[in-house]
Design a protein around this motif. Sequence first.
Motif, PDB file in Angstrom:
ATOM      1  N   LEU A 311       0.819  -1.208   0.000  1.00 27.87           N
ATOM      2  CA  LEU A 311       0.000   0.000   0.000  1.00 27.87           C
ATOM      3  C   LEU A 311       0.853   1.258   0.000  1.00 27.87           C
ATOM      4  O   LEU A 311       0.471   2.274  -0.579  1.00 27.87           O
ATOM      5  CB  LEU A 311      -0.904   0.043   1.240  1.00 27.87           C
ATOM      6  CG  LEU A 311      -1.850  -1.133   1.504  1.00 27.87           C
ATOM      7  CD1 LEU A 311      -2.702  -0.843   2.741  1.00 27.87           C
ATOM      8  CD2 LEU A 311      -2.733  -1.400   0.311  1.00 27.87           C
ATOM      9  N   PHE A 312       2.009   1.203   0.672  1.00 29.93           N
ATOM     10  CA  PHE A 312       2.846   2.383   0.885  1.00 29.93           C
ATOM     11  C   PHE A 312       4.302   2.037   0.631  1.00 29.93           C
ATOM     12  O   PHE A 312       4.799   0.993   1.071  1.00 29.93           O
ATOM     13  CB  PHE A 312       2.688   2.882   2.325  1.00 29.93           C
ATOM     14  CG  PHE A 312       3.791   3.791   2.782  1.00 29.93           C
ATOM     15  CD1 PHE A 312       3.747   5.148   2.508  1.00 29.93           C
ATOM     16  CD2 PHE A 312       4.880   3.282   3.489  1.00 29.93           C
ATOM     17  CE1 PHE A 312       4.780   5.983   2.923  1.00 29.93           C
ATOM     18  CE2 PHE A 312       5.912   4.113   3.911  1.00 29.93           C
ATOM     19  CZ  PHE A 312       5.853   5.461   3.627  1.00 29.93           C
ATOM     20  N   VAL A 313       4.997   2.942  -0.092  1.00 33.45           N
ATOM     21  CA  VAL A 313       6.437   2.815  -0.294  1.00 33.45           C
ATOM     22  C   VAL A 313       7.081   4.130   0.145  1.00 33.45           C
ATOM     23  O   VAL A 313       6.734   5.203  -0.361  1.00 33.45           O
ATOM     24  CB  VAL A 313       6.783   2.521  -1.776  1.00 33.45           C
ATOM     25  CG1 VAL A 313       8.289   2.405  -1.951  1.00 33.45           C
ATOM     26  CG2 VAL A 313       6.100   1.237  -2.233  1.00 33.45           C
ATOM     27  N   ASP A 314       8.005   4.044   1.081  1.00 32.78           N
ATOM     28  CA  ASP A 314       8.650   5.225   1.642  1.00 32.78           C
ATOM     29  C   ASP A 314       9.433   5.986   0.571  1.00 32.78           C
ATOM     30  O   ASP A 314      10.046   5.386  -0.316  1.00 32.78           O
ATOM     31  CB  ASP A 314       9.595   4.776   2.762  1.00 32.78           C
ATOM     32  CG  ASP A 314      10.376   5.916   3.364  1.00 32.78           C
ATOM     33  OD1 ASP A 314       9.815   7.018   3.514  1.00 32.78           O
ATOM     34  OD2 ASP A 314      11.567   5.708   3.684  1.00 32.78           O
ATOM     35  N   ASN A 315       9.437   7.329   0.660  1.00 32.51           N
ATOM     36  CA  ASN A 315      10.224   8.112  -0.304  1.00 32.51           C
ATOM     37  C   ASN A 315      11.494   8.699   0.302  1.00 32.51           C
ATOM     38  O   ASN A 315      12.128   9.569  -0.288  1.00 32.51           O
ATOM     39  CB  ASN A 315       9.365   9.225  -0.932  1.00 32.51           C
ATOM     40  CG  ASN A 315       9.019  10.330   0.053  1.00 32.51           C
ATOM     41  OD1 ASN A 315       9.534  10.383   1.171  1.00 32.51           O
ATOM     42  ND2 ASN A 315       8.125  11.231  -0.344  1.00 32.51           N
ATOM     43  N   GLY A 316      11.860   8.218   1.500  1.00 31.75           N
ATOM     44  CA  GLY A 316      13.136   8.614   2.090  1.00 31.75           C
ATOM     45  C   GLY A 316      13.092   9.827   3.001  1.00 31.75           C
ATOM     46  O   GLY A 316      14.121  10.224   3.540  1.00 31.75           O
ATOM     47  N   THR A 317      11.917  10.430   3.200  1.00 28.01           N
ATOM     48  CA  THR A 317      11.811  11.619   4.047  1.00 28.01           C
ATOM     49  C   THR A 317      11.131  11.283   5.373  1.00 28.01           C
ATOM     50  O   THR A 317      10.397  10.298   5.478  1.00 28.01           O
ATOM     51  CB  THR A 317      11.002  12.734   3.356  1.00 28.01           C
ATOM     52  OG1 THR A 317       9.642  12.293   3.197  1.00 28.01           O
ATOM     53  CG2 THR A 317      11.593  13.061   1.994  1.00 28.01           C
ATOM     54  N   ASN A 318      11.355  12.141   6.373  1.00 27.73           N
ATOM     55  CA  ASN A 318      10.672  11.980   7.655  1.00 27.73           C
ATOM     56  C   ASN A 318       9.160  12.110   7.494  1.00 27.73           C
ATOM     57  O   ASN A 318       8.392  11.406   8.144  1.00 27.73           O
ATOM     58  CB  ASN A 318      11.179  13.017   8.656  1.00 27.73           C
ATOM     59  CG  ASN A 318      12.627  12.778   9.068  1.00 27.73           C
ATOM     60  OD1 ASN A 318      13.155  11.684   8.884  1.00 27.73           O
ATOM     61  ND2 ASN A 318      13.258  13.795   9.615  1.00 27.73           N
ATOM     62  N   GLU A 319       8.747  13.027   6.618  1.00 28.99           N
ATOM     63  CA  GLU A 319       7.323  13.249   6.390  1.00 28.99           C
ATOM     64  C   GLU A 319       6.656  11.991   5.833  1.00 28.99           C
ATOM     65  O   GLU A 319       5.538  11.642   6.218  1.00 28.99           O
ATOM     66  CB  GLU A 319       7.111  14.425   5.437  1.00 28.99           C
ATOM     67  CG  GLU A 319       7.526  15.782   5.976  1.00 28.99           C
ATOM     68  CD  GLU A 319       9.036  16.006   5.971  1.00 28.99           C
ATOM     69  OE1 GLU A 319       9.491  16.937   6.664  1.00 28.99           O
ATOM     70  OE2 GLU A 319       9.757  15.243   5.289  1.00 28.99           O
TER      71      GLU A 319
END
Length: 368
Positions: A311-319
Amino acid sequence: MPNERKMQIQIKKEDDSMRRCAIFILVIFSLFMSGCFENIISEVRYESTPISLEYKISYGYYINSSGKGDFNVNYTCFVPQPINGYISNLSVIGNYSYNDLKIGSNRIITWSFDENGRKNIKIGIEVSVRTNAFLVDLDSTKYLDIKNISMDIKRKYCRDQSIGNKTLIQPSDLEIKNLAYSLKISDNAFEVAKSIFEWLKENTNYVYHPQQSLPQSAKETLNLKSGDCDDLSILYISLCRAVGIPSRLVRGYLIEEKNGKYIATPHAWAEIYVGFGKDGWIPVECAGISKDIEAEVHQNFGIEDAFHLRLFVDNGTNESLALSSRGVRVRYEEGLKIEMKPFVEVSDVSIGNYGSLVVRKDGRRFYS
């Protein structure tokens, strides 16, 4: 004459048998000399499993209020993005206005609305999903050396990451960095990531614990040598990042059959950038429980089976990391009682194909 005829027939049968035997020996010898026979003998074949699934899934939240007063609901819901498949027939559950947004590679549906008094609310999404198993070969020559990975990707996916005041992904931690470099057996990103994965399997245990507000940090999991799927993935990501292998967190569901019924359990795993795979990324399941390290590598390193739904793939940011853990938030006045409960339902499951995972000595991996 009849006896002589029988003798001739018997001699012919013996000649044919010897000829077939000679051909069989010649074929085996040819296979052995070409290396094919060695591959046949040394291949590992696993139990047959579904490699293609179709189903309908709905998920979201029940929000029930009682008493008097106003309340505000904010909810972020991620839309499925199969690594090897597609979705269709997306519908939004609930009679409230919403926004359909794209953040990084993630598509999200968001709600923000006001209500008051006694209400029984159900919000979320329903969608049809088609997933197929995804895998890459275990031949490391296909993958990049760490030094040849783009610096832009490294800057994005090789740094510390936090949610609020808690740093979860910790590649800059000295103990994590020292351990990671002790496992750096070459400069090949795939070989090093596999070496770290083998260490993880040999030195940590999967332990389920009740849902926490935040996962364990990488350092906490390293000290405890145990954790759930989030915790183990975060430690693995931190170790890979420490040696310069871009890595990121993936969240979704694990579809499972229990007592003749399919259910979906929240799950997390990792992806690493090695220059080959899906846009250069390959999946890594860190929460396998087998003590057979070779089987763990074969079945969980560079493989995402049809039962994983991302469902979700991190983009490398804290946000981005914070967004993945947000869920539903309700602000309400004193005098109100609010109950929130997640729901997830799987229905209309259809298995398209079955296959046995085959792993050859040369690193080739496929379903047969």
